[in-house]
Design a protein around this motif. Structure first.
Motif, mmCIF file in Angstrom:
data_model
loop_
_atom_site.group_PDB
_atom_site.id
_atom_site.type_symbol
_atom_site.label_atom_id
_atom_site.label_comp_id
_atom_site.label_asym_id
_atom_site.label_seq_id
_atom_site.Cartn_x
_atom_site.Cartn_y
_atom_site.Cartn_z
ATOM 1 N N ALA A 142 -4.366 7.625 4.641
ATOM 2 C CA ALA A 142 -5.801 7.808 4.415
ATOM 3 C C ALA A 142 -6.602 6.748 5.162
ATOM 4 N N LYS A 143 -6.072 5.535 5.189
ATOM 5 C CA LYS A 143 -6.764 4.427 5.870
ATOM 6 C C LYS A 143 -6.869 4.678 7.376
ATOM 7 N N TYR A 144 -5.845 5.317 7.928
ATOM 8 C CA TYR A 144 -5.821 5.580 9.372
ATOM 9 C C TYR A 144 -5.991 7.076 9.656
ATOM 10 N N ALA A 145 -6.756 7.742 8.818
ATOM 11 C CA ALA A 145 -6.935 9.192 8.927
ATOM 12 C C ALA A 145 -7.516 9.611 10.270
ATOM 13 N N SER A 146 -8.441 8.831 10.809
ATOM 14 C CA SER A 146 -9.069 9.212 12.076
ATOM 15 C C SER A 146 -8.068 9.178 13.224
ATOM 16 N N ILE B 14 0.857 -1.174 0.000
ATOM 17 C CA ILE B 14 0.000 0.000 0.000
ATOM 18 C C ILE B 14 0.904 1.237 0.000
ATOM 19 N N SER B 15 0.490 2.283 -0.681
ATOM 20 C CA SER B 15 1.301 3.497 -0.688
ATOM 21 C C SER B 15 1.216 4.169 0.680
ATOM 22 N N ILE B 16 2.210 4.978 1.005
ATOM 23 C CA ILE B 16 2.183 5.695 2.276
ATOM 24 C C ILE B 16 1.003 6.656 2.316
ATOM 25 N N ALA B 17 0.676 7.261 1.183
ATOM 26 C CA ALA B 17 -0.482 8.160 1.125
ATOM 27 C C ALA B 17 -1.768 7.405 1.444
ATOM 28 N N ASP C 265 8.342 25.246 0.095
ATOM 29 C CA ASP C 265 7.720 26.508 -0.307
ATOM 30 C C ASP C 265 7.493 27.335 0.957
ATOM 31 N N ILE C 266 8.391 28.282 1.205
ATOM 32 C CA ILE C 266 8.329 29.038 2.455
ATOM 33 C C ILE C 266 7.068 29.886 2.551
ATOM 34 N N SER C 267 6.445 30.181 1.418
ATOM 35 C CA SER C 267 5.198 30.952 1.450
ATOM 36 C C SER C 267 4.052 30.133 2.044
ATOM 37 N N LYS C 268 4.264 28.806 2.151
ATOM 38 C CA LYS C 268 3.235 27.928 2.711
ATOM 39 C C LYS C 268 3.606 27.396 4.095
ATOM 40 N N ALA C 269 4.570 28.044 4.729
ATOM 41 C CA ALA C 269 5.054 27.561 6.029
ATOM 42 C C ALA C 269 3.950 27.507 7.089
ATOM 43 N N LYS C 270 2.946 28.370 6.950
ATOM 44 C CA LYS C 270 1.853 28.394 7.927
ATOM 45 C C LYS C 270 0.575 27.755 7.386
ATOM 46 N N ASP C 271 0.714 27.057 6.264
ATOM 47 C CA ASP C 271 -0.424 26.392 5.616
ATOM 48 C C ASP C 271 -0.615 25.010 6.237
ATOM 49 N N ALA C 272 -1.715 24.782 6.918
ATOM 50 C CA ALA C 272 -1.962 23.530 7.633
ATOM 51 C C ALA C 272 -1.986 22.324 6.700
ATOM 52 N N SER C 273 -2.587 22.477 5.535
ATOM 53 C CA SER C 273 -2.675 21.349 4.609
ATOM 54 C C SER C 273 -1.300 21.014 4.025
ATOM 55 N N TYR C 274 -0.481 22.026 3.804
ATOM 56 C CA TYR C 274 0.879 21.823 3.289
ATOM 57 C C TYR C 274 1.714 21.067 4.325
ATOM 58 N N MET C 275 1.556 21.428 5.593
ATOM 59 C CA MET C 275 2.269 20.741 6.666
ATOM 60 C C MET C 275 1.823 19.284 6.765
ATOM 61 N N LYS C 276 0.524 19.057 6.704
ATOM 62 C CA LYS C 276 -0.005 17.696 6.799
ATOM 63 C C LYS C 276 0.505 16.827 5.654
ATOM 64 N N GLU C 277 0.576 17.390 4.465
ATOM 65 C CA GLU C 277 0.986 16.638 3.275
ATOM 66 C C GLU C 277 2.480 16.315 3.276
ATOM 67 N N ASN C 278 3.296 17.225 3.797
ATOM 68 C CA ASN C 278 4.746 17.091 3.623
ATOM 69 C C ASN C 278 5.544 16.767 4.876
ATOM 70 N N VAL D 47 11.249 7.402 5.877
ATOM 71 C CA VAL D 47 11.130 6.711 4.594
ATOM 72 C C VAL D 47 10.089 7.424 3.736
ATOM 73 N N ASP D 48 10.266 7.323 2.418
ATOM 74 C CA ASP D 48 9.392 8.012 1.464
ATOM 75 C C ASP D 48 9.214 7.108 0.247
ATOM 76 N N ASP D 49 7.985 7.007 -0.252
ATOM 77 C CA ASP D 49 7.749 6.181 -1.447
ATOM 78 C C ASP D 49 7.294 7.024 -2.635
ATOM 79 N N GLY D 50 7.428 8.323 -2.523
ATOM 80 C CA GLY D 50 7.004 9.212 -3.598
ATOM 81 C C GLY D 50 5.615 9.768 -3.395
ATOM 82 N N THR D 51 4.781 9.062 -2.641
ATOM 83 C CA THR D 51 3.426 9.554 -2.362
ATOM 84 C C THR D 51 3.358 10.250 -1.018
ATOM 85 N N GLY D 52 4.364 10.047 -0.200
ATOM 86 C CA GLY D 52 4.387 10.620 1.135
ATOM 87 C C GLY D 52 5.504 10.007 1.949
ATOM 88 N N ALA D 53 5.635 10.468 3.169
ATOM 89 C CA ALA D 53 6.713 10.005 4.042
ATOM 90 C C ALA D 53 6.165 9.691 5.425
#
Length: 287
Positions: free
Chosen positions: A56-60, A49-52, A182-195, A96-102
């Motif tokens: 998603a499977k354990y999002a809760s 399964i991809s890390i992404a 992307d330092i312009s997104k340093a305070k972006d919650a979704s950017y932090m969650k994704e990366n 570790v990273d598989d390209g979809t996430g870490a």
């Protein structure tokens, strides 16, 4: 400093010695030396399964600041190591990273860089391991409950880890992507969650505390986690920092006052970005 490097040399020597012993044990039936001396060579690649998708499977579970859940399904991830303990700043875990996430994998063992170098691909059998968050940072390990009653995935016993991963070929650092932050997104919650957890580089920044004298992580400034957080100029210490252990090889290095390109594993603690540099080569003067 010399003492730390001496200890690391001993650890690497022991790791190499164990490697030889293990190879000899395996090679009674495999004289070619093709059998990996670490991990569980009996693991077969199924149900990857991809890390992404895993997140998603354990999002809760991952939506909570500190939480953990046992993985009961026969699932695997296949990813490359992007960060380890070679510089003494990251310890008892690998990224570790598989390209979809870490994601971080927590292991109660030193000298991980000896058999899990950057670029090493691994297949991880997730069944009966635990996934969750520590300060919202996703990680895999075994459950630990602290004095405050918070439970999160922490360092699994090294014997447990050896049964749950398989080395996939030789390490190839050229297959690791370093993403530009992307330092312009340093305070972006979704950017932090994704990366969060990814190997990234932020370019052209200054360290707020750099004055030509202060070092990255002096003993006199360490916190309860034996580390020092140095804010990136333009941000507070609760927003964006370089996080260094007092045990890091570069702990006693004077922080440059110039603009820097800083590479590392970009983790999070609550809503704070933390750059975990892997070695002293992870920061350089910007061109």
């Amino acid at each position: 400093m010399k003492k730390i490097k001496y200890i690391k040399l001993i650890m690497l020597t022991l790791a190499l010695g164990l490697s030889v012993t293990s190879c000899m044990d395996e090679d009674w039936s495999d004289p070619t030396g093709d059998t990996a001396p670490y991990g569980n060579n009996d693991i077969q690649e199924t149900n990857v399964i991809s890390i992404a998708d895993l997140k998603a499977k354990y999002a809760s579970t991952l939506a909570n600041q500190n939480d953990t859940a046992r993985i009961t399904d026969d699932l695997q991830i296949k990813a490359r190591v992007t960060g380890n303990d070679i510089g003494g700043n990251i310890y008892s875990e690998v990224a570790v990273d598989d390209g979809t996430g870490a994601i971080l994998i927590c292991i109660s063992q030193g000298g991980l860089f000896g058999f899990l170098p950057v670029g090493q691909e691994i297949l991880v059998n997730l069944k009966d391991l635990y996934i969750g968050t520590y300060g919202y940072q996703p990680q895999i390990g075994t459950p630990y409950t602290n004095a405050s009653g918070k439970t999160f995935p922490s360092r699994m016993n090294k014997t447990v880890w050896q049964q749950h991963f398989k080395l996939m070929g030789a390490a190839d650092a050229s297959k690791i992507d370093t993403l530009e932050f992307d330092i312009s997104k340093a305070k972006d919650a979704s950017y932090m969650k994704e990366n969060c957890g990814r190997l990234m580089v932020v370019k052209g920044v200054r360290l707020k505390d750099a004055d030509g004298v202060k070092t990255f992580a002096p003993e006199s400034e360490k916190d309860g986690g034996n580390g020092v957080s140095r804010p990136i100029e333009g941000f507070s210490s609760n927003e964006f920092v370089v996080r260094s252990s007092t045990y890091a090889d570069f702990a006693g290095t004077v922080m440059p006052q110039e603009k820097l390109d800083i590479t590392g594993i970009f983790t999070r603690y609550s809503n704070t970005w933390q750059i975990l540099m892997r070695s002293d080569s992870d920061f350089k003067i910007s061109e």
